[in-house]
Design a protein around this motif. Structure first.
Motif, PDB file in Angstrom:
ATOM      1  N   THR A 293     -72.269   1.152 -43.580  1.00 35.79           N
ATOM      2  CA  THR A 293     -72.979   1.795 -42.473  1.00 35.79           C
ATOM      3  C   THR A 293     -74.457   1.948 -42.786  1.00 35.79           C
ATOM      4  O   THR A 293     -75.319   1.617 -41.960  1.00 35.79           O
ATOM      5  CB  THR A 293     -72.373   3.183 -42.179  1.00 35.79           C
ATOM      6  OG1 THR A 293     -70.964   3.057 -41.991  1.00 35.79           O
ATOM      7  CG2 THR A 293     -72.995   3.798 -40.937  1.00 35.79           C
ATOM      8  N   THR A 294     -74.764   2.431 -43.962  1.00 33.19           N
ATOM      9  CA  THR A 294     -76.172   2.638 -44.330  1.00 33.19           C
ATOM     10  C   THR A 294     -76.918   1.310 -44.424  1.00 33.19           C
ATOM     11  O   THR A 294     -78.093   1.225 -44.063  1.00 33.19           O
ATOM     12  CB  THR A 294     -76.284   3.401 -45.670  1.00 33.19           C
ATOM     13  OG1 THR A 294     -75.550   2.708 -46.683  1.00 33.19           O
ATOM     14  CG2 THR A 294     -75.729   4.809 -45.536  1.00 33.19           C
ATOM     15  N   GLU A 295     -76.226   0.270 -44.879  1.00 36.84           N
ATOM     16  CA  GLU A 295     -76.855  -1.051 -44.951  1.00 36.84           C
ATOM     17  C   GLU A 295     -77.173  -1.583 -43.556  1.00 36.84           C
ATOM     18  O   GLU A 295     -78.242  -2.152 -43.312  1.00 36.84           O
ATOM     19  CB  GLU A 295     -75.931  -2.033 -45.682  1.00 36.84           C
ATOM     20  CG  GLU A 295     -76.552  -3.411 -45.848  1.00 36.84           C
ATOM     21  CD  GLU A 295     -75.604  -4.422 -46.475  1.00 36.84           C
ATOM     22  OE1 GLU A 295     -76.065  -5.537 -46.776  1.00 36.84           O
ATOM     23  OE2 GLU A 295     -74.396  -4.103 -46.639  1.00 36.84           O
TER      24      GLU A 295
ATOM     25  N   ASP B 207     -76.203   5.647 -31.289  1.00 36.98           N
ATOM     26  CA  ASP B 207     -75.383   5.992 -32.459  1.00 36.98           C
ATOM     27  C   ASP B 207     -74.244   6.911 -32.040  1.00 36.98           C
ATOM     28  O   ASP B 207     -74.459   8.064 -31.664  1.00 36.98           O
ATOM     29  CB  ASP B 207     -76.278   6.682 -33.500  1.00 36.98           C
ATOM     30  CG  ASP B 207     -75.577   6.929 -34.824  1.00 36.98           C
ATOM     31  OD1 ASP B 207     -74.339   7.082 -34.827  1.00 36.98           O
ATOM     32  OD2 ASP B 207     -76.262   6.997 -35.859  1.00 36.98           O
TER      33      ASP B 207
ATOM     34  N   THR C 286     -69.819  -2.337 -37.857  1.00 39.78           N
ATOM     35  CA  THR C 286     -70.530  -3.117 -38.871  1.00 39.78           C
ATOM     36  C   THR C 286     -69.946  -4.528 -39.039  1.00 39.78           C
ATOM     37  O   THR C 286     -70.680  -5.490 -39.260  1.00 39.78           O
ATOM     38  CB  THR C 286     -70.482  -2.402 -40.230  1.00 39.78           C
ATOM     39  OG1 THR C 286     -69.111  -2.131 -40.568  1.00 39.78           O
ATOM     40  CG2 THR C 286     -71.251  -1.091 -40.184  1.00 39.78           C
TER      41      THR C 286
ATOM     42  N   GLY D 179     -77.718   9.886 -36.576  1.00 41.21           N
ATOM     43  CA  GLY D 179     -77.207  10.900 -37.496  1.00 41.21           C
ATOM     44  C   GLY D 179     -76.597  12.117 -36.830  1.00 41.21           C
ATOM     45  O   GLY D 179     -76.472  12.212 -35.612  1.00 41.21           O
TER      46      GLY D 179
ATOM     47  N   ARG E 299     -69.373  12.211 -40.387  1.00 40.10           N
ATOM     48  CA  ARG E 299     -70.345  12.045 -41.473  1.00 40.10           C
ATOM     49  C   ARG E 299     -69.818  11.159 -42.596  1.00 40.10           C
ATOM     50  O   ARG E 299     -70.589  10.482 -43.273  1.00 40.10           O
ATOM     51  CB  ARG E 299     -70.728  13.428 -42.032  1.00 40.10           C
ATOM     52  CG  ARG E 299     -71.578  14.261 -41.104  1.00 40.10           C
ATOM     53  CD  ARG E 299     -71.825  15.649 -41.685  1.00 40.10           C
ATOM     54  NE  ARG E 299     -72.783  16.412 -40.902  1.00 40.10           N
ATOM     55  CZ  ARG E 299     -72.470  17.111 -39.825  1.00 40.10           C
ATOM     56  NH1 ARG E 299     -71.212  17.144 -39.402  1.00 40.10           N
ATOM     57  NH2 ARG E 299     -73.398  17.778 -39.160  1.00 40.10           N
TER      58      ARG E 299
ATOM     59  N   GLU F 216     -70.550   7.718 -41.698  1.00 42.43           N
ATOM     60  CA  GLU F 216     -71.999   7.532 -41.708  1.00 42.43           C
ATOM     61  C   GLU F 216     -72.522   7.278 -43.116  1.00 42.43           C
ATOM     62  O   GLU F 216     -73.496   6.544 -43.308  1.00 42.43           O
ATOM     63  CB  GLU F 216     -72.675   8.772 -41.116  1.00 42.43           C
ATOM     64  CG  GLU F 216     -74.185   8.619 -40.987  1.00 42.43           C
ATOM     65  CD  GLU F 216     -74.841   9.889 -40.468  1.00 42.43           C
ATOM     66  OE1 GLU F 216     -75.685   9.785 -39.556  1.00 42.43           O
ATOM     67  OE2 GLU F 216     -74.527  10.978 -40.988  1.00 42.43           O
ATOM     68  N   ARG F 217     -71.861   7.868 -44.122  1.00 40.87           N
ATOM     69  CA  ARG F 217     -72.329   7.722 -45.506  1.00 40.87           C
ATOM     70  C   ARG F 217     -71.807   6.464 -46.197  1.00 40.87           C
ATOM     71  O   ARG F 217     -72.220   6.162 -47.323  1.00 40.87           O
ATOM     72  CB  ARG F 217     -71.908   8.962 -46.312  1.00 40.87           C
ATOM     73  CG  ARG F 217     -72.668  10.228 -45.938  1.00 40.87           C
ATOM     74  CD  ARG F 217     -72.416  11.332 -46.947  1.00 40.87           C
ATOM     75  NE  ARG F 217     -71.034  11.799 -46.906  1.00 40.87           N
ATOM     76  CZ  ARG F 217     -70.629  12.873 -46.234  1.00 40.87           C
ATOM     77  NH1 ARG F 217     -71.493  13.601 -45.545  1.00 40.87           N
ATOM     78  NH2 ARG F 217     -69.356  13.240 -46.254  1.00 40.87           N
TER      79      ARG F 217
ATOM     80  N   LYS G 231     -77.758   0.191 -40.827  1.00 34.67           N
ATOM     81  CA  LYS G 231     -78.899   0.939 -40.291  1.00 34.67           C
ATOM     82  C   LYS G 231     -80.212   0.440 -40.905  1.00 34.67           C
ATOM     83  O   LYS G 231     -81.221   0.274 -40.205  1.00 34.67           O
ATOM     84  CB  LYS G 231     -78.727   2.432 -40.564  1.00 34.67           C
ATOM     85  CG  LYS G 231     -77.706   3.102 -39.665  1.00 34.67           C
ATOM     86  CD  LYS G 231     -77.781   4.617 -39.811  1.00 34.67           C
ATOM     87  CE  LYS G 231     -76.916   5.308 -38.774  1.00 34.67           C
ATOM     88  NZ  LYS G 231     -77.085   6.774 -38.780  1.00 34.67           N
ATOM     89  N   MET G 232     -80.200   0.203 -42.199  1.00 32.86           N
ATOM     90  CA  MET G 232     -81.400  -0.238 -42.891  1.00 32.86           C
ATOM     91  C   MET G 232     -81.862  -1.596 -42.350  1.00 32.86           C
ATOM     92  O   MET G 232     -83.060  -1.807 -42.097  1.00 32.86           O
ATOM     93  CB  MET G 232     -81.140  -0.326 -44.393  1.00 32.86           C
ATOM     94  CG  MET G 232     -82.356  -0.715 -45.221  1.00 32.86           C
ATOM     95  SD  MET G 232     -81.939  -0.880 -46.978  1.00 32.86           S
ATOM     96  CE  MET G 232     -80.908  -2.365 -46.939  1.00 32.86           C
TER      97      MET G 232
ATOM     98  N   PRO H  65     -71.397   2.753 -47.566  1.00 31.45           N
ATOM     99  CA  PRO H  65     -72.437   1.752 -47.870  1.00 31.45           C
ATOM    100  C   PRO H  65     -72.650   0.736 -46.747  1.00 31.45           C
ATOM    101  O   PRO H  65     -73.793   0.374 -46.453  1.00 31.45           O
ATOM    102  CB  PRO H  65     -71.903   1.069 -49.133  1.00 31.45           C
ATOM    103  CG  PRO H  65     -71.036   2.101 -49.789  1.00 31.45           C
ATOM    104  CD  PRO H  65     -70.405   2.870 -48.662  1.00 31.45           C
TER     105      PRO H  65
END
Length: 457
Positions: free
Chosen positions: A178-180, A165, A132, A197, A170, A173-174, A182-183, A176
């Motif tokens: 990382t999720t940002e 990926d 990231t 995932g 996990r 992966e969870r 991906k989004m 913030p």
């Protein structure tokens, strides 16, 4: 799809690309020329010229190379579609755990990624590893790590066409960040994320159970079971495995055993690096002690009387990959022999890796077990990739064979570990699984270029 080609670089200040002479003549005859070139997510308007020496080669100006962030000194696939020359594919391997240096930039996993990148280069695929914090969202570039004959180095590279990926767990992966990431990447119109995932064990069980063609591979399994249900399973099968639905690497798996003429209940588990066995006078006490927070988030699975060698059970790790045609194939099979007193066959619990040939020879088993394993793995791969969200390009299965010859699925992994390839006789399979990842990437790249809405699953 054309074979990969070399691209020369010429000192020029204009955004120009010199193309193979015969290709330029074809465009002249058709009165239609490409006007853009695309590499990863970088798109530049260009001038098309024939090769000055009438050679069947591509040549790009230095200015254009710099704008595209083109990785030089390697071959590339070049494909024309809808007025654009596409150079690629560009595959970004998304992970975490970077050290900050270039000796082992991803720690102990650096050698694994180095093998992947070496296979990519041989196939004419631009591949790099990134996290990231390597992304420059304003400039739409990534300071990714590449690996070549000179070792590891970091380069400014374009956003990828494909994201593979390979997050390690996990928890990461969870996060913030990382999720940002991906989004934001999901908003890129020409980008495809594959193997997204981690698999949830219960979700996998439910998806496969709905398919009558693979249901026979599934052991009886209960989600968040009650004590009475485990008691009933023990009465029928004599042993039950209790697994975290979101677990991996065999962590947290416990085996409960109840022999018919023995009043005690036994629990096998691993803690603090040791295999343990405890005896209880009742199942209620066992569950209260071993699962103090309850069985929510666990699943109970019937034990299978597996093939064994010297009294130790054996299961099989099977890797499947999709190839350049988008079809599944079995890319590696290894046998895993359980360690003494271990609840699983994982090497970290004392297990030992054997080749399938070792098993066939030493145990006198029919070679038909190889075919049975392959058939099961391919059926399961087809079923999962049809049902799962996103594009799946590789799966690792843990399969077992009982004394009647039936094949059973214990686990499916979206990010299979590569521990089996430490066996010296599995080096060819190690190479094959790595190579197939990028053969499949070429297939996906072609589908994207053709603007096909549905990528073959």
């Amino acid at each position: 799809m054309l074979n990969p080609q070399s691209i020369s670089v010429v000192e020029e200040k204009e955004d120009v690309i010199y193309t193979p002479f015969s290709l330029f003549q074809q465009w002249v005859m058709n009165r239609s020329f490409p006007s853009k070139v695309m590499y990863g997510q970088r798109e530049v308007t260009v001038t098309i010229q024939p090769h000055p020496d009438r050679k069947e080669q591509y040549m790009l100006s230095t200015t254009l190379c710099n704008k595209l962030k083109l990785l030089k000194d390697q071959q590339h696939h070049i494909y024309e579609s809808n007025g654009t020359l596409h150079i690629g594919p560009v595959v970004g391997i998304f992970t975490a755990g970077f050290t900050g240096g270039t000796y082992k930039p991803i720690g102990e996993r650096s050698s694994m990624f180095a093998k992947l990148l070496s296979e990519a280069m041989q196939l004419g695929v631009t591949a790099y590893v990134f996290g990231t914090h390597h992304i420059d969202w304003n400039e739409k570039k990534i300071n990714g790590y590449i690996f070549d004959k000179s070792g590891w180095s970091q380069h400014p590279l374009p956003f990828p066409t494909l994201v593979y990926d390979r997050l390690p767990n996990r928890r990461i992966e969870r996060l913030p960040a990382t999720t940002e990431t991906k989004m934001k990447f999901e908003q890129e119109t020409n980008m495809l994320w594959f193997n997204p995932g981690f698999f949830d064990k219960w979700s996998v069980h439910e998806l496969l159970y709905d398919n009558k063609h693979v249901r026979n591979y599934l052991p009886d399994t209960l989600n968040s079971p009650e004590a009475s249900q485990i008691e009933e399973m023990l009465h029928r099968y004599k042993n039950v495995y209790v697994k975290p639905t979101n677990g991996s690497l065999g962590i947290g798996i416990q085996q409960i055993i109840k022999r018919r003429k023995d009043p005690f209940y036994y629990c096998k588990f691993r803690t603090n690096g040791q295999n343990r066995l405890r005896r209880y006078t009742s199942l209620k006490r066992l569950l209260r002690q071993q699962f103090s927070k309850g069985l929510e988030g666990y699943m109970a699975q019937r034990g299978i009387h597996l093939l064994s060698c010297n009294g130790k059970p054996i299961d099989f790790r099977v890797h499947t990959n999709r190839n350049r045609d988008g079809d599944w194939e079995v890319s590696a099979i290894a046998a895993k022999l359980a360690g003494t007193g271990s609840v699983t066959t994982h090497v970290t619990s004392g297990g030992k890796i054997l080749t399938l040939q070792d098993i066939v020879n030493e145990m006198g088993k029919s070679k038909s077990i190889t075919q049975d394993i392959k058939i099961a793995a391919l059926k399961l791969s087809d079923s999962l990739s049809e049902k799962m969200e996103g594009v799946i390009g590789e799966i690792g299965f843990d399969l077992g064979i009982d004394h009647e010859g039936a094949v059973w699925l214990f686990e499916a992994n979206a990010k299979p570990g590569r521990g089996i390839f430490s066996h010296p006789n599995l080096s060819a399979s190690d190479k094959r699984t790595s190579r197939l990842l990028f053969e499949f990437s070429i297939y996906l790249y072609e589908q994207l270029i053709k603007r096909q809405v549905a990528v073959k699953r």
